[in-house]
Design a protein around this motif. Structure first.
Motif, mmCIF file in Angstrom:
data_model
loop_
_atom_site.group_PDB
_atom_site.id
_atom_site.type_symbol
_atom_site.label_atom_id
_atom_site.label_comp_id
_atom_site.label_asym_id
_atom_site.label_seq_id
_atom_site.Cartn_x
_atom_site.Cartn_y
_atom_site.Cartn_z
ATOM 1 N N THR A 114 1.907 -4.449 3.981
ATOM 2 C CA THR A 114 0.903 -4.512 5.042
ATOM 3 C C THR A 114 0.663 -5.973 5.416
ATOM 4 O O THR A 114 0.770 -6.866 4.580
ATOM 5 C CB THR A 114 -0.413 -3.849 4.612
ATOM 6 N N ARG A 130 0.844 -1.190 0.000
ATOM 7 C CA ARG A 130 0.000 0.000 0.000
ATOM 8 C C ARG A 130 0.879 1.240 0.000
ATOM 9 O O ARG A 130 1.975 1.249 0.552
ATOM 10 C CB ARG A 130 -0.900 0.034 1.243
ATOM 11 N N TRP A 131 0.355 2.295 -0.631
ATOM 12 C CA TRP A 131 1.032 3.586 -0.594
ATOM 13 C C TRP A 131 0.393 4.420 0.506
ATOM 14 O O TRP A 131 -0.792 4.740 0.450
ATOM 15 C CB TRP A 131 0.910 4.282 -1.940
ATOM 16 N N GLN A 132 1.178 4.737 1.524
ATOM 17 C CA GLN A 132 0.682 5.478 2.673
ATOM 18 C C GLN A 132 1.654 6.597 3.007
ATOM 19 O O GLN A 132 2.873 6.372 3.045
ATOM 20 C CB GLN A 132 0.519 4.542 3.879
ATOM 21 N N ASP A 133 1.109 7.804 3.203
ATOM 22 C CA ASP A 133 1.940 8.973 3.511
ATOM 23 C C ASP A 133 2.996 9.195 2.438
ATOM 24 O O ASP A 133 4.138 9.582 2.740
ATOM 25 C CB ASP A 133 2.607 8.821 4.887
ATOM 26 N N GLY A 134 2.628 8.937 1.180
ATOM 27 C CA GLY A 134 3.526 9.207 0.067
ATOM 28 C C GLY A 134 4.597 8.169 -0.162
ATOM 29 O O GLY A 134 5.481 8.368 -1.005
ATOM 30 N N GLY A 135 4.569 7.043 0.562
ATOM 31 C CA GLY A 135 5.577 6.011 0.380
ATOM 32 C C GLY A 135 4.969 4.622 0.394
ATOM 33 O O GLY A 135 3.866 4.414 0.906
ATOM 34 N N PRO A 187 7.269 -0.186 6.128
ATOM 35 C CA PRO A 187 7.679 0.690 5.023
ATOM 36 C C PRO A 187 8.909 0.144 4.307
ATOM 37 O O PRO A 187 9.783 -0.480 4.928
ATOM 38 C CB PRO A 187 7.999 2.014 5.732
ATOM 39 N N ARG A 228 -8.971 10.303 -0.389
ATOM 40 C CA ARG A 228 -7.776 9.486 -0.597
ATOM 41 C C ARG A 228 -6.620 10.280 -1.177
ATOM 42 O O ARG A 228 -5.495 9.780 -1.235
ATOM 43 C CB ARG A 228 -8.097 8.304 -1.509
ATOM 44 N N GLU A 249 2.223 -2.519 9.358
ATOM 45 C CA GLU A 249 2.846 -2.197 8.082
ATOM 46 C C GLU A 249 4.357 -2.141 8.236
ATOM 47 O O GLU A 249 4.880 -1.924 9.331
ATOM 48 C CB GLU A 249 2.328 -0.871 7.545
ATOM 49 N N ARG A 308 11.999 1.232 1.255
ATOM 50 C CA ARG A 308 12.645 2.418 0.707
ATOM 51 C C ARG A 308 13.595 2.034 -0.417
ATOM 52 O O ARG A 308 14.243 0.978 -0.366
ATOM 53 C CB ARG A 308 13.399 3.169 1.802
ATOM 54 N N ALA A 368 -3.434 8.812 -3.408
ATOM 55 C CA ALA A 368 -3.122 7.399 -3.151
ATOM 56 C C ALA A 368 -3.511 6.498 -4.309
ATOM 57 O O ALA A 368 -2.764 5.592 -4.688
ATOM 58 C CB ALA A 368 -3.804 6.937 -1.863
#
Length: 303
Positions: free
Chosen positions: A22, A13-18, A34, A125, A32, A36, A128
């Motif tokens: 999950t 999932r893309w959350q907070d731009g990243g 993340p 959303r 989740e 990078r 997202a």
């Protein structure tokens, strides 16, 4: 992550731009992880593991599959037929939830030269939906009630000659030869101006000003687009895949292999439904892989 914990992957999932993996646990809920660009990532499937249907998620809550059904390893969908049908029975995408009172936004998404679509997303959303779809760049067109947004999507698709869906293989091919940001912006701007000249939809939606959002750098597609040499076709019991994360677009992960062995493309949807562990760092990929050929020429532009 130990197999015995039974944290089952529920996708990327893309959350907070990243982007983030999950997970769901029958007792401990959701979590989740993340990820990078530039960092190593390695996934392993236990020898006795089975890929299970994830059930149905509504209003942020996951209802487990009552049969705990097995899902084929090659499937991009992480649901059994029964849960998928239940999902579609109350879905905006499937036009079975036409009474949704929330506001919606209409957008133009660009995936590569000549490869655009018009679509809708819930305004709450934000971007997202565009990140999930691997839109290299986009602009919003207008906002309003669901049915007005759906009508605008249909009207603009016909008027501009662009679809409301773009296939995954087409998106992947387009990423191999992206033009510069100025050319991308020019194509989207031309589409926006063409859309603005169609009066039928502006009468029922609140138009948005042109504002290009470009994801190429965020995805890792610049300065050099990733050119994968192999595609992971499935995750299977007793196999694994890993590498350094070179790029991520939507649910497509580009993993750089060691010793100059090239890039592997892994669709994160293939991981959803598995209980996953960590493969040893630097271990060669053992998941089934299909060799990829590069296209002879980039697609033509619309304008």
């Amino acid at each position: 992550m130990r197999q015995t914990e039974q944290w089952r992957c529920t996708g990327l999932r893309w959350q907070d731009g990243g982007p983030a993996w999950t997970w769901s646990h029958p007792e401990h809920g959701d979590r989740e992880s993340p990820i990078r660009l530039g960092e190593p990532m390695a996934l392993a499937v236990g020898p006795e593991a089975r890929r299970r249907c994830l059930g149905v998620r509504r209003s942020g809550r996951l209802t487990p599959c009552p049969d705990s059904a097995t899902v084929p390893a090659q499937a991009r969908r992480d649901q059994c037929e029964v849960c998928a049908a239940l999902d579609r029975s109350r879905s905006v995408a499937a036009d079975t939830q036409l009474d949704d009172p929330r506001p919606y936004a209409v957008y133009l998404a660009w995936f590569g030269p000549g490869l655009c679509k018009v679509g809708i997303t819930g305004t709450a959303r934000g971007p997202a939906r565009l990140l999930e779809q691997a839109a290299v760049c986009f602009t919003f067109l207008g906002r309003g009630p669901l049915m007005a947004a759906r009508r605008a999507e249909s009207v603009l698709g016909g008027a501009l000659g662009i679809p409301d869906r773009v296939s995954t293989p087409a998106k992947r091919a387009a990423r191999l030869a992206l033009p510069g940001v100025e050319d991308r912006a020019a194509e989207v701007r031309a589409l926006y101006e063409a859309a603005a000249s169609v009066p039928e939809w502006t009468e029922t939606l609140n138009p948005d000003p042109y504002e290009l959002v470009d994801h190429a750098e965020l995805f890792g597609l610049e300065p050099d687009p990733p050119r994968p040499t192999g595609l992971v076709t499935e995750l299977a019991p007793g196999t694994g895949v890993g590498g350094v994360l070179r790029a991520v677009a939507g649910t497509d992960l580009y993993l750089e292999q060691g010793s100059g062995e090239g890039l592997l493309l892994l669709d994160a949807k293939l991981a959803s439904g598995w209980v996953l562990g960590r493969a040893a760092p630097g271990e060669p990929a053992t998941a089934p892989v299909r060799a990829l050929e590069q296209p002879a020429a980039p697609p033509q532009t619309l304008f």
